[in-house]
Enzyme design. Sequence first.
Site, PDB file in Angstrom:
ATOM      1  N   HIS A 194      45.899  80.060  10.896  1.00 51.91           N
ATOM      2  CA  HIS A 194      45.505  80.530  12.074  1.00 51.91           C
ATOM      3  C   HIS A 194      43.904  80.925  12.197  1.00 51.91           C
ATOM      4  O   HIS A 194      43.317  81.077  11.444  1.00 51.91           O
ATOM      5  CB  HIS A 194      46.576  81.342  13.007  1.00 51.91           C
ATOM      6  CG  HIS A 194      46.717  82.973  11.483  1.00 51.91           C
ATOM      7  ND1 HIS A 194      45.945  83.545  11.176  1.00 51.91           N
ATOM      8  CD2 HIS A 194      47.952  83.127  11.487  1.00 51.91           C
ATOM      9  CE1 HIS A 194      46.759  83.947   9.603  1.00 51.91           C
ATOM     10  NE2 HIS A 194      47.993  83.923  10.486  1.00 51.91           N
ATOM     11  N   GLU A 196      44.385  87.774   8.203  1.00 50.55           N
ATOM     12  CA  GLU A 196      45.640  88.590   8.016  1.00 50.55           C
ATOM     13  C   GLU A 196      45.594  89.353   7.159  1.00 50.55           C
ATOM     14  O   GLU A 196      45.399  88.545   6.571  1.00 50.55           O
ATOM     15  CB  GLU A 196      46.899  87.494   7.821  1.00 50.55           C
ATOM     16  CG  GLU A 196      47.726  87.951   8.481  1.00 50.55           C
ATOM     17  CD  GLU A 196      49.282  86.725   8.390  1.00 50.55           C
ATOM     18  OE1 GLU A 196      49.308  85.553   9.067  1.00 50.55           O
ATOM     19  OE2 GLU A 196      50.785  86.789   7.298  1.00 50.55           O
ATOM     20  N   ARG A 202      59.565  82.349   7.841  1.00 53.67           N
ATOM     21  CA  ARG A 202      58.057  81.798   9.214  1.00 53.67           C
ATOM     22  C   ARG A 202      57.260  81.154   8.899  1.00 53.67           C
ATOM     23  O   ARG A 202      57.164  81.190   7.649  1.00 53.67           O
ATOM     24  CB  ARG A 202      57.230  83.255   8.718  1.00 53.67           C
ATOM     25  CG  ARG A 202      56.223  83.190   9.669  1.00 53.67           C
ATOM     26  CD  ARG A 202      55.809  83.350  10.958  1.00 53.67           C
ATOM     27  NE  ARG A 202      54.465  82.888  12.125  1.00 53.67           N
ATOM     28  CZ  ARG A 202      53.958  82.228  12.605  1.00 53.67           C
ATOM     29  NH1 ARG A 202      54.181  80.412  12.137  1.00 53.67           N
ATOM     30  NH2 ARG A 202      52.795  82.092  13.218  1.00 53.67           N
ATOM     31  N   HIS A 204      50.138  79.401   4.567  1.00 56.31           N
ATOM     32  CA  HIS A 204      50.890  80.481   4.383  1.00 56.31           C
ATOM     33  C   HIS A 204      52.308  80.047   4.913  1.00 56.31           C
ATOM     34  O   HIS A 204      52.042  79.442   5.917  1.00 56.31           O
ATOM     35  CB  HIS A 204      50.209  81.295   3.947  1.00 56.31           C
ATOM     36  CG  HIS A 204      49.905  82.054   5.324  1.00 56.31           C
ATOM     37  ND1 HIS A 204      48.763  81.767   6.219  1.00 56.31           N
ATOM     38  CD2 HIS A 204      50.618  82.782   6.262  1.00 56.31           C
ATOM     39  CE1 HIS A 204      48.679  82.317   7.677  1.00 56.31           C
ATOM     40  NE2 HIS A 204      49.797  83.279   7.251  1.00 56.31           N
ATOM     41  N   HIS A 257      51.870  77.624   8.516  1.00 53.98           N
ATOM     42  CA  HIS A 257      51.000  77.781   9.328  1.00 53.98           C
ATOM     43  C   HIS A 257      49.942  78.559   8.843  1.00 53.98           C
ATOM     44  O   HIS A 257      49.366  78.824   7.482  1.00 53.98           O
ATOM     45  CB  HIS A 257      51.890  79.103  10.306  1.00 53.98           C
ATOM     46  CG  HIS A 257      51.306  80.316   9.876  1.00 53.98           C
ATOM     47  ND1 HIS A 257      52.171  80.381   8.980  1.00 53.98           N
ATOM     48  CD2 HIS A 257      50.835  81.517  10.617  1.00 53.98           C
ATOM     49  CE1 HIS A 257      52.134  82.372   8.839  1.00 53.98           C
ATOM     50  NE2 HIS A 257      51.490  82.344   9.926  1.00 53.98           N
ATOM     51  N   GLU A 279      50.511  85.686  18.555  1.00 56.54           N
ATOM     52  CA  GLU A 279      51.704  84.718  17.344  1.00 56.54           C
ATOM     53  C   GLU A 279      51.848  83.573  18.155  1.00 56.54           C
ATOM     54  O   GLU A 279      52.540  82.569  17.548  1.00 56.54           O
ATOM     55  CB  GLU A 279      52.850  85.753  16.822  1.00 56.54           C
ATOM     56  CG  GLU A 279      52.497  86.868  16.072  1.00 56.54           C
ATOM     57  CD  GLU A 279      52.239  85.827  14.312  1.00 56.54           C
ATOM     58  OE1 GLU A 279      51.537  85.320  13.765  1.00 56.54           O
ATOM     59  OE2 GLU A 279      54.001  85.207  14.222  1.00 56.54           O
TER      60      GLU A 279
HETATM   61 MN    MN Z   1      50.184  84.226   9.307  1.00 52.50          MN
END
Ligand code: MN
Length: 424
Positions: free
Chosen positions: A133, A137, A128, A176, A131, A199
């Site tokens: 946001h 999280e 993943r 992360h 990134h 997402e």
């Molecule tokens: Mn994340």
Amino acid sequence: MLRLSLLAPGLFSRRRFLGTSGVAVAGAALAAPHEAAAQAPQSAKAGEQNPSASDPGPENRALKELNPNSFTPPSTDHKLGKTFWSSFSAMHRRIQDGGWSRQVNVDDFPISKQIAGVNMRLTAGGIRELHWHVADEWSLMLYGNARLTALDFDGTPYVNDVTAGDLWYFPTGVPHSIQGLGPDGCEFLLVFDQGDFSEDDTTLLSDWMIHTPPDVLAKNWGVAPSALEPLKNVPPDGRYIFQAPVPGPLQQDKQAVTRDGGMPTEAFQFHMMQMKPQKSTRSGQIRIVDSAVFPAAANIAAAHVTVKPGGLRELHWHPNADEWQYYIAGKGRMTVFFNAATARTQDFNAGDVGYVPQTLGHYVENTGDTDLVFLEMFKTARYHDLSLNDWLTHLPPELVAQHLGISAQTLDAIPRANLGVLPA
Ligand code: MN
Ligand code: MN
């Protein structure tokens, strides 16, 4: 009425019968007889034996069988509280080389205003992308192993491996990544403290870099523009999830990320299933993880609940936040009391999501023959629940009796504590 009874005599006499018996029961208890009679036709108490409840038309049989408490509601359900059931199993999966993701947020699940959830799988080596946001999280590893990286606000680097039963927490804006490890990658649940989180709207490293003028990026990195040629291989929307080789030993990555020889932080992860449950009875356990035991989790609190067959997560409510639930195993049902004579019951299975607005009374009952395991998630720093039993047994007994008409003996039988899972 005569005409109706001729066309459907069974239906008419059944209704009349239900009405009469309702009066008898209610008259002995609390309600005025005329109120009980007015409500009786709604209470399809005899369920499938009640001819009024027959269902000769089209049916999605699989869905119906998963929702017995919607098809034949308990007679105490009344009016239509908002839908508080959803499921990852009904959601679109975004599948890419290296894994997939799917989400439940307020767009598809209108009641879920405070929290959104994402379920993600990464293959061994699947990444993943790096990134960050706009929401915090919180995550539970459900299966397998992963390597995490991050950078804390004070510049302390982080890299660590997590395994099934571990949590992690990345605050808003902290960059992360997550990468699946051997032997079979991982699957995890992500919980965000914004109901409209998506997402599909995160800041991806590769997406940002290919949308920055190359001469600016070259200046920023102190390199010749020709050094940026490889960025032309990045897909136009960024990588998001992609396949890579399984990373090397953790110790090697820890060495690689150190700043001035300092140790990487351990603040972002927590071994939840190694923690002793705060509540334990013969019917189950509750592990509460909030900022008191896991300081990184500043804005999301969690309870991991196991209810054994026959057990009940007792009648309670939460004073400080809505509750977002994720069902991990087993079968259960929950009734949410929406106030103003409105109550609704829905069924839950593994992979489902539930929701209870702040302060509304509810219970969760194990309706299967295996352990029911679920998460209670809250957008708050501290977990709080209030127990009906704990409250009623710490009041002047006369006051309780005057409200409910119950005997001193009945009141004496009620457990005098917030035990969490009953029978104790
Ligand atoms: Mn994340
Ligand atoms: Mn609850």
